[in-house]
Motif scaffolding. Structure first.
Motif, short mmCIF file in Angstrom:
data_model
loop_
_atom_site.label_atom_id
_atom_site.label_comp_id
_atom_site.label_asym_id
_atom_site.label_seq_id
_atom_site.Cartn_x
_atom_site.Cartn_y
_atom_site.Cartn_z
N ARG A 10 0.81 -1.01 0.06
CA ARG A 10 -0.04 0.00 0.10
C ARG A 10 0.77 1.38 -0.07
O ARG A 10 2.08 1.35 0.38
CB ARG A 10 -1.14 -0.03 1.18
N PHE A 11 0.12 2.29 -0.10
CA PHE A 11 0.90 3.53 -0.29
C PHE A 11 1.74 3.92 1.11
O PHE A 11 2.82 4.11 1.26
CB PHE A 11 0.00 4.61 -0.48
N GLN A 12 1.07 3.31 2.27
CA GLN A 12 1.73 3.76 3.35
C GLN A 12 2.82 2.83 3.61
O GLN A 12 3.83 3.23 4.62
CB GLN A 12 0.77 3.38 4.65
N HIS A 13 3.13 1.91 2.77
CA HIS A 13 4.53 1.17 2.92
C HIS A 13 5.73 1.73 2.19
O HIS A 13 6.82 1.34 2.16
CB HIS A 13 4.47 -0.34 2.58
N CYS A 14 5.32 2.69 1.32
CA CYS A 14 6.22 3.14 0.28
C CYS A 14 7.00 4.63 0.57
O CYS A 14 6.44 5.28 1.11
CB CYS A 14 5.63 3.11 -1.09
N PRO A 23 11.95 0.10 6.70
CA PRO A 23 11.28 -0.12 7.98
C PRO A 23 9.92 -0.77 7.70
O PRO A 23 9.50 -1.28 8.92
CB PRO A 23 11.35 1.18 8.49
N ARG A 24 9.14 -0.58 6.94
CA ARG A 24 7.96 -0.83 6.69
C ARG A 24 7.75 -2.37 6.38
O ARG A 24 6.78 -2.85 7.03
CB ARG A 24 7.04 -0.29 5.32
N TYR A 25 8.80 -3.01 5.91
CA TYR A 25 9.05 -4.45 5.76
C TYR A 25 8.77 -5.07 7.25
O TYR A 25 8.16 -6.15 7.47
CB TYR A 25 10.33 -5.02 5.18
N PHE A 26 9.40 -4.33 8.21
CA PHE A 26 9.31 -5.10 9.70
C PHE A 26 8.11 -5.03 10.14
O PHE A 26 7.67 -5.81 10.99
CB PHE A 26 10.42 -4.31 10.45
N GLU A 27 7.12 -4.08 9.77
CA GLU A 27 5.96 -4.04 10.25
C GLU A 27 5.04 -5.04 9.73
O GLU A 27 4.18 -5.69 10.24
CB GLU A 27 5.07 -2.47 9.88
N LEU A 28 5.17 -5.36 8.26
CA LEU A 28 4.52 -6.16 7.69
C LEU A 28 5.00 -7.50 8.42
O LEU A 28 4.02 -8.53 8.42
CB LEU A 28 4.87 -6.33 6.16
N LEU A 29 6.24 -7.88 8.64
CA LEU A 29 6.72 -9.04 9.18
C LEU A 29 5.96 -9.31 10.69
O LEU A 29 5.67 -10.30 10.83
CB LEU A 29 8.12 -9.20 9.23
N ASN A 30 5.92 -8.25 11.28
CA ASN A 30 5.42 -8.42 12.61
C ASN A 30 3.95 -8.71 12.45
O ASN A 30 3.42 -9.42 13.05
CB ASN A 30 5.38 -7.15 13.34
N SER A 31 3.25 -8.28 11.52
CA SER A 31 1.86 -8.34 11.16
C SER A 31 1.53 -10.03 10.75
O SER A 31 0.59 -10.67 11.15
CB SER A 31 1.04 -7.52 10.16
N VAL A 32 2.43 -10.49 9.95
CA VAL A 32 2.37 -12.09 9.66
C VAL A 32 2.76 -12.82 10.99
O VAL A 32 1.88 -13.82 11.39
CB VAL A 32 3.58 -12.18 8.47
N VAL A 33 3.63 -12.40 11.98
CA VAL A 33 3.74 -13.10 13.28
C VAL A 33 2.53 -13.07 13.82
O VAL A 33 2.05 -14.13 14.40
CB VAL A 33 4.97 -12.51 13.86
N PRO A 68 13.38 -5.10 -5.01
CA PRO A 68 12.56 -4.05 -4.29
C PRO A 68 11.03 -4.45 -4.58
O PRO A 68 10.68 -5.25 -5.44
CB PRO A 68 12.65 -2.71 -5.26
N SER A 69 10.08 -4.12 -3.79
CA SER A 69 8.84 -4.44 -3.94
C SER A 69 8.09 -3.02 -4.02
O SER A 69 8.54 -1.82 -3.47
CB SER A 69 8.19 -4.94 -2.80
N ARG A 70 6.94 -2.98 -5.13
CA ARG A 70 6.43 -1.62 -5.55
C ARG A 70 4.96 -1.57 -5.16
O ARG A 70 4.39 -2.54 -4.93
CB ARG A 70 6.70 -1.52 -6.82
N LEU A 71 4.30 -0.37 -4.93
CA LEU A 71 3.02 -0.11 -4.55
C LEU A 71 2.17 -0.65 -5.70
O LEU A 71 2.40 -0.87 -6.91
CB LEU A 71 2.96 1.41 -4.82
N GLY A 72 1.24 -1.53 -5.05
CA GLY A 72 0.26 -2.30 -5.72
C GLY A 72 0.57 -3.59 -5.88
O GLY A 72 -0.56 -4.13 -6.18
#
Length: 141
Positions: A10-14, A23-33, A68-72
């Motif tokens: 999402r836009f919030q991750h980019c 740093p947003r990857y770490f938030e995504l990883l924590n949500s997976v956990v 890299p991972s991209r918006l969308g």
């Protein structure tokens, strides 16, 4: 068998270039956990933190960013248990977009008492779910 879940970038991750800001990857990883604890282990973070006054902070984290991972884009995250100790849990998480690897993360969580900050042994009700995912990966820590 790994726990698999999808996350849309999402836009919030980019960052302004439209790629995931690391740093947003770490938030995504924590949500997976967090989802894995709720859906597989049977103990959601509300139960752990509020009702049981326990937590699972990260004690170590090693991450490789492959592309890299991209918006969308939609990322497929997989979580596997690498080993289980008396108070710790080693996990490997990967993210892919289609067949392309985006990141690999090895982390160690520790079960703690939130009031004292001291490590606690994993309850059998949780440990039994870790063993199912990782029957040969037990350790005595």
């Amino acid at each position: 068998m790994p726990f698999t879940t999808l996350r849309k970038v999402r836009f919030q991750h980019c960052d302004p270039a439209g790629i995931v800001f690391y740093p947003r990857y770490f938030e995504l990883l924590n949500s997976v956990v967090e989802d894995w604890f709720a859906e597989v282990v049977g103990h959601d973070f509300s139960e752990l933190h509020v009702a049981s006054r326990t937590g699972v902070p990260t004690a170590s984290l090693a991450t490789d960013f492959h592309a890299p991972s991209r918006l969308g884009e939609t990322l497929r995250f997989e979580l596997t248990v690498r080993s289980v100790g008396r108070t710790s849990l080693a996990l490997r998480m990967t993210a892919r977009c289609g067949d392309q690897p985006r990141l690999t993360c090895d982390s160690t969580l520790v079960l703690i008492d939130l009031d004292s900050g001291r490590p606690l042994p994993w309850p059998d009700a949780m440990r039994r779910h870790f063993v199912i995912d990782c029957p040969e990966g037990l350790s005595d820590e």
